[in-house]
Design a protein around this motif. Structure first.
Motif, PDB file in Angstrom:
ATOM      1  N   TYR B 223       0.811  -1.203   0.000  1.00 19.03           N
ATOM      2  CA  TYR B 223       0.000   0.000   0.000  1.00 19.03           C
ATOM      3  C   TYR B 223       0.858   1.272   0.000  1.00 19.03           C
ATOM      4  N   MET B 227       1.021   4.462  -2.678  1.00 19.26           N
ATOM      5  CA  MET B 227       1.030   5.882  -2.339  1.00 19.26           C
ATOM      6  C   MET B 227       2.211   6.585  -2.996  1.00 19.26           C
ATOM      7  N   PHE B 370      -4.451  -3.082   3.533  1.00 18.87           N
ATOM      8  CA  PHE B 370      -3.498  -1.984   3.616  1.00 18.87           C
ATOM      9  C   PHE B 370      -2.278  -2.362   4.439  1.00 18.87           C
ATOM     10  N   ARG B 421     -14.903   0.636  12.428  1.00 19.14           N
ATOM     11  CA  ARG B 421     -14.176   1.889  12.395  1.00 19.14           C
ATOM     12  C   ARG B 421     -13.590   2.173  13.777  1.00 19.14           C
ATOM     13  N   ASN B 425     -10.294   0.636  13.141  1.00 24.93           N
ATOM     14  CA  ASN B 425      -9.982   1.712  12.211  1.00 24.93           C
ATOM     15  C   ASN B 425     -10.023   1.261  10.754  1.00 24.93           C
ATOM     16  N   LEU B 426     -11.042   0.502  10.425  1.00 24.15           N
ATOM     17  CA  LEU B 426     -11.211   0.073   9.035  1.00 24.15           C
ATOM     18  C   LEU B 426     -12.106   1.066   8.299  1.00 24.15           C
ATOM     19  N   HIS B 427     -11.684   1.472   7.154  1.00 21.27           N
ATOM     20  CA  HIS B 427     -12.445   2.422   6.349  1.00 21.27           C
ATOM     21  C   HIS B 427     -13.636   1.713   5.700  1.00 21.27           C
ATOM     22  N   SER B 428     -14.783   2.391   5.701  1.00 17.28           N
ATOM     23  CA  SER B 428     -15.983   1.719   5.215  1.00 17.28           C
ATOM     24  C   SER B 428     -15.897   1.324   3.745  1.00 17.28           C
ATOM     25  N   SER B 429     -15.023   1.994   2.995  1.00 13.37           N
ATOM     26  CA  SER B 429     -14.927   1.648   1.579  1.00 13.37           C
ATOM     27  C   SER B 429     -14.282   0.277   1.366  1.00 13.37           C
ATOM     28  N   SER B 430     -13.668  -0.265   2.402  1.00 17.30           N
ATOM     29  CA  SER B 430     -13.046  -1.585   2.241  1.00 17.30           C
ATOM     30  C   SER B 430     -13.911  -2.703   2.842  1.00 17.30           C
TER      31      SER B 430
END
Lengths: 80, 458
Positions: B223, B227, B370, B421, B425-430
């Motif tokens: 990941y 970036m 990630f 979350r 801390n997982l982003h909702s898009s994943s």
């Protein structure tokens, strides 16, 4: 017409946060939600929302909401 | 020789604090913190800044067993780990008090917490370091590593990594993560300057430090390379950069082509590596010369190690002196250290005719989102505990998405995402969520994870 309200909605969705906590002072890495991963999601979301391209320097520059607005301003996107 | 002595032997080694710009020689950190001359457990919540490094080095020197933990770990997780393991010392710069502990200012900027009553549970003297199997879920399962594990692995890495005695190395990967730890140990043994920082590659300050201190190398999980690519790193020449390393999963095909082109054009060797916490770091690496022709291979085992494929399943088995001494789930497990040279990696692999290995699947129920290892069973449990006992089935989709299936029509996606979350801390898009009527089972009545996964993709 671009409004701050719209911008905050874009930011809130990208960072997975509520619009209520968004202020000009909100800073990258100051909350767990605004990390490197969501930062790139935010960049993409802004690119789509305002149909712009954000370059490297600007990605690194957008370290607060205020600075993010400056970057948009540079691209002739001003908030009312 | 102990890891600590190998580090102290590198007399020119210095640590730079990017916040103050000050630098400290490694010798200045020798016994710079008063730690009791006894055995016990010390929790070090590290953030890669110079104070954490100084504390870590002092504990390495001592007879204490260290548990290196992420400073950003959720406070409830921290407290529950402390309840379970009852460490004698705690270093956590984010707290001003901890119940049952007294504060000891041990240097100008460093405060340790010392337990009021000493824990009498015996700790096996071979356990030097405890690393979490997951950096974020607060699971009390630790990997038990000996000093010998760490030394052997560092030596194997030094055998292939082109670390030079004048190198300047940033700690841009947390040392609480075994990849970051192996970068730390090897460079402490051989490089010149360690730049202590918690800045990441999306921060301007990081790139200012990159220029100011003339970083010799950069490391990252896939990941992070995504970036770097996004911010145009591979379009530029970087005068002082000597080599780059990668670990923590597979790079995408597109990205690997970009890296190969960059590596060739600028003569920057790129080391892709395969490793596990259970092996104290690295297990295999692909030599930069092989990158072009074997780009999807994990390469060959590191010096001193060897591979075997399990006959029936093709599970990759690793043999080497860096293999850990078992897991700990609680205090009692700290009484033993089972020296073993054999590690079942949980990955399914194949080998080509020239002896190069390729990972083709995974047996263990883990995914990497990630770059962070996530145990799916743990996620199921966290959801269950936070959503009144509902049943959840989690699977991974190509290390990109976490797929969640449940049976309760009243449950909103947002309530699930919110917990993930907060806790992980997982982003909702994943996250992909689907409510179904019936859980798919295999012929022998077990959950059919394959079918469950397919349900969320549709």
């Amino acid at each position: 017409m671009n409004t701050t309200e719209q911008l905050y909605k874009v930011i809130a969705k990208a960072l997975d946060i509520s619009t209520e906590i968004i202020t000009d002072q909100l800073e990258y890495q100051s909350i767990v939600e605004w990390d490197s991963m969501s930062h790139l999601i935010l960049v993409e979301a802004l690119e789509t929302a305002y149909n712009i391209e954000i370059e490297t320097e600007d990605i690194l520059e957008m370290s607060t909401v205020a600075k993010l607005k400056d970057v948009l301003k540079k691209k002739n996107i001003e908030m009312i | 020789m102990r890891l600590y002595d190998l580090i102290q032997q590198n007399k020119n080694l210095r640590f730079i604090d990017t916040v103050s710009g000050k630098s400290s020689m490694v010798t200045e950190f020798h016994k710079s913190i008063a730690i009791e001359n006894s055995q016990g457990l010390g929790f070090v919540y590290s953030d890669n800044q110079i104070d954490s490094i100084e504390v870590f080095l002092n504990f390495l020197e001592s007879n204490f067993t260290i548990s290196l933990l992420n400073a950003q770990l959720n406070i409830q997780f921290k407290q529950s780990l402390e309840d379970i393991y009852q460490p004698y010392y705690i270093y956590d710069a984010s707290r001003t008090e901890i119940k049952g502990y007294k504060k000891c200012s041990v240097s100008e900027s460093i405060t340790l917490f010392k337990r009021k009553t000493k824990q009498e549970n015996p700790i096996n003297k071979d356990i030097k370091l405890l690393l979490s199997t997951s950096g974020t879920t607060g699971n009390p399962k630790f990997v038990k590593l000996s000093d010998n594990n760490l030394v052997k692995n560092a030596m194997s890495i030094l055998d292939y990594m082109p670390i030079k005695s004048d190198d300047v190395v940033p700690l841009n990967i947390p040392i609480t993560y075994v990849y970051g730890l192996s970068i730390f140990t090897t460079n402490c043994i051989k490089a010149n300057t360690i730049v202590c920082t918690n800045k990441d590659i999306l921060q301007k300050d990081f790139w200012e430090d990159f220029k100011t201190y003339k970083f010799s190398t950069l490391s990252g999980v896939p990941y992070a390379y995504e970036m770097l690519n996004r911010i145009g790193f591979f379009k530029k020449e970087h005068e002082f950069l000597q080599y780059m390393t990668q670990a923590g999963g597979k790079l995408s095909k597109k990205l690997i082509s970009v890296i190969i082109a960059y590596s060739k054009k600028h003569k920057i060797p790129f080391y892709t590596q395969y490793g596990q916490t259970e092996a104290a770091g690295r297990i295999a690496f692909l030599h930069p010369n092989d990158l072009l022709n074997r780009k999807y291979s994990i390469g060959k085992p590191i010096k001193g190690g060897r591979f075997e494929l399990k006959e029936d399943t093709n599970e990759l088995i690793y043999y080497g002196e860096n293999v850990f001494g078992g897991y700990a789930q609680g205090l009692d497990d700290l009484a033993s250290f089972n020296t073993s040279n054999k590690l079942f990696t949980g990955d399914i692999a194949k080998k080509d005719e020239d002896g190069y290995y390729y990972i083709v699947g995974r047996i263990k129920r883990i995914i990497k989102l990630f770059g962070t290892r996530i145990n799916l069973d743990e996620v199921e449990l966290i959801l269950k505990n936070n959503l009144v006992g509902e049943t959840f089935i989690c699977t991974g989709i190509e290390d990109k998405y976490l797929s969640i299936v449940h049976l309760n029509k009243k449950l909103t996606d947002d309530s699930i995402k919110k917990i993930l979350r907060e806790k992980l801390n997982l982003h909702s898009s994943s996250i992909m969520i689907k409510c179904i009527d019936k859980i798919p089972l295999t012929a022998n009545g077990k959950i059919d994870y394959q079918k469950t996964r397919e349900l969320t993709i549709i």
